[in-house]
Design an enzyme around this catalytic site. Structure first.
Site, mmCIF file in Angstrom:
data_model
loop_
_atom_site.group_PDB
_atom_site.id
_atom_site.type_symbol
_atom_site.label_atom_id
_atom_site.label_comp_id
_atom_site.label_asym_id
_atom_site.label_seq_id
_atom_site.Cartn_x
_atom_site.Cartn_y
_atom_site.Cartn_z
ATOM 1 N N GLU A 41 -51.703 100.253 10.870
ATOM 2 C CA GLU A 41 -52.517 99.992 12.063
ATOM 3 C C GLU A 41 -52.359 101.158 13.064
ATOM 4 O OE1 GLU A 41 -50.823 96.628 14.117
ATOM 5 O OE2 GLU A 41 -52.562 96.345 15.421
ATOM 6 N N LYS A 112 -60.046 94.151 14.738
ATOM 7 C CA LYS A 112 -59.021 93.096 14.747
ATOM 8 C C LYS A 112 -59.506 91.855 15.499
ATOM 9 C CE LYS A 112 -53.980 92.808 15.548
ATOM 10 N NZ LYS A 112 -52.808 93.618 15.972
ATOM 11 N N CYS A 147 -52.505 93.493 10.965
ATOM 12 C CA CYS A 147 -51.227 93.029 11.499
ATOM 13 C C CYS A 147 -51.202 91.549 11.870
ATOM 14 C CB CYS A 147 -50.816 93.935 12.658
ATOM 15 S SG CYS A 147 -49.017 93.898 12.918
ATOM 16 N N VAL A 174 -43.643 93.951 14.275
ATOM 17 C CA VAL A 174 -42.461 94.047 15.138
ATOM 18 C C VAL A 174 -41.477 92.887 14.946
ATOM 19 C CG1 VAL A 174 -43.558 95.465 16.911
ATOM 20 C CG2 VAL A 174 -43.755 92.986 17.062
ATOM 21 N N MET A 175 -41.855 91.843 14.188
ATOM 22 C CA MET A 175 -40.920 90.726 13.950
ATOM 23 C C MET A 175 -40.332 90.925 12.563
ATOM 24 S SD MET A 175 -43.224 87.519 15.131
ATOM 25 C CE MET A 175 -44.207 87.588 16.610
HETATM 26 C C1 ACM Z 1 -49.223 93.486 15.805
HETATM 27 O O1 ACM Z 1 -50.223 92.793 15.652
HETATM 28 N N1 ACM Z 1 -49.299 94.807 15.881
HETATM 29 C C2 ACM Z 1 -47.885 92.878 15.922
#
Ligand code: ACM
Length: 267
Positions: A41, A112, A147, A174-175
């Site tokens: 991304e 997105k 993501c 990030v998780m």
């Molecule tokens: C994300 O959607 N970049 C965590």
């Protein structure tokens, strides 16, 4: 039997250095031979914007921006398909998008649908919905998620119902490890391949804009097998053979087809 060589590239972009980021991603990905490459991304700009103005300045047209031109020329030269997450500018609006390219031609874009956290301050959410793309030269139908879309199982299911055999999933996760597990379930319950291309590294752009990206990019089969995987901190490009026959078989027992057994009127 159609076997497609799918690849992810796991990069470490530097915030705001679009040209350098695309060049180094292409250098990395050139090391492996594949039919379909998935990039992370926002792989041109980096992730942690701090203002709408900054986001506009670093986003690019997906018709003729430098990043898309570089990817078009790579896909033409290597005779391959590319799905890459890019910061997109259209007029005064910006989108967190993915471009789908086959052999030097743009097939389309996906914007997105589910924006994460402060992305909502910089980007417009898509109102175009989920899209599938037929890669003619490869003979494969793909769908695209970006993501955080992974959090919404309806999104993967919608792509599977539209015939996607492979879900391409450019990410800046990030998780740690959560999406990787979630996307194994998405692959299994929809009987599709999933290519998650995540990034690594750390961006510290102020107290509200600090992110560590978790790597662990992966390619998962419809049987939930991990066909390729990267580590938490390395940059890497990895490839796996995807036998599309597996994704066409939607029966899990002779009497259970996972798509036609659904009971949508009760959901
Ligand atoms: C994300 O959607 N970049 C965590």
């Amino acid at each position: 039997m159609t076997v497609v060589r799918g690849a992810f590239v796991q990069t470490r972009p530097k915030f705001g250095r679009n040209e350098e980021n695309i060049e180094s991603a292409i250098r990395l990905v050139s090391r492996v031979d594949a039919d379909l490459y998935v990039f992370p991304e926002l792989c041109n700009s980096g992730y942690a914007f701090t203002s709408k103005r900054e986001c506009l300045a670093l986003s690019e047209s997906l018709n003729n921006g430098n990043s898309v031109e570089q990817l078009l020329s790579y896909s033409e030269k290597r005779k391959c398909a590319v799905v890459a997450g890019l910061a997109e500018k259209e007029g005064q609006r910006t989108f967190n998008s993915s471009v789908v390219i086959e052999r030097g031609k743009i097939l389309g874009t996906y914007r997105k649908m589910h924006l994460f956290f402060r992305e909502k301050l910089w980007f417009s959410a898509s109102n175009r919905g989920f899209r599938t793309f037929f890669l003619e030269k490869i003979g494969c139908k793909i769908g695209v998620l970006i993501c955080f879309d992974w959090f919404f199982p309806e999104a993967s299911r919608k792509l599977a119902l539209e015939g996607a055999e492979v879900i391409c999933h450019p990410s800046d996760l990030v998780m740690s490890g959560k999406a990787q597990v979630g996307m194994m379930a998405r692959a299994f319950e929809n009987r599709v391949f999933v290519i998650t291309a995540n990034r690594v590294g750390f961006e510290n752009r102020g107290p509200k804009d600090r992110f560590r990206f978790t790597g662990m990019s992966q390619i998962i089969s419809p049987d939930m097998d991990k066909l390729a995987a990267a580590g938490k901190t390395e940059t890497a490009a990895k490839v796996a053979q995807m036998n599309l026959d597996l994704a066409k078989k939607k029966y899990v027992t002779p009497l259970n087809n996972i798509l036609s057994d659904r009971r949508p009127s009760y959901y």
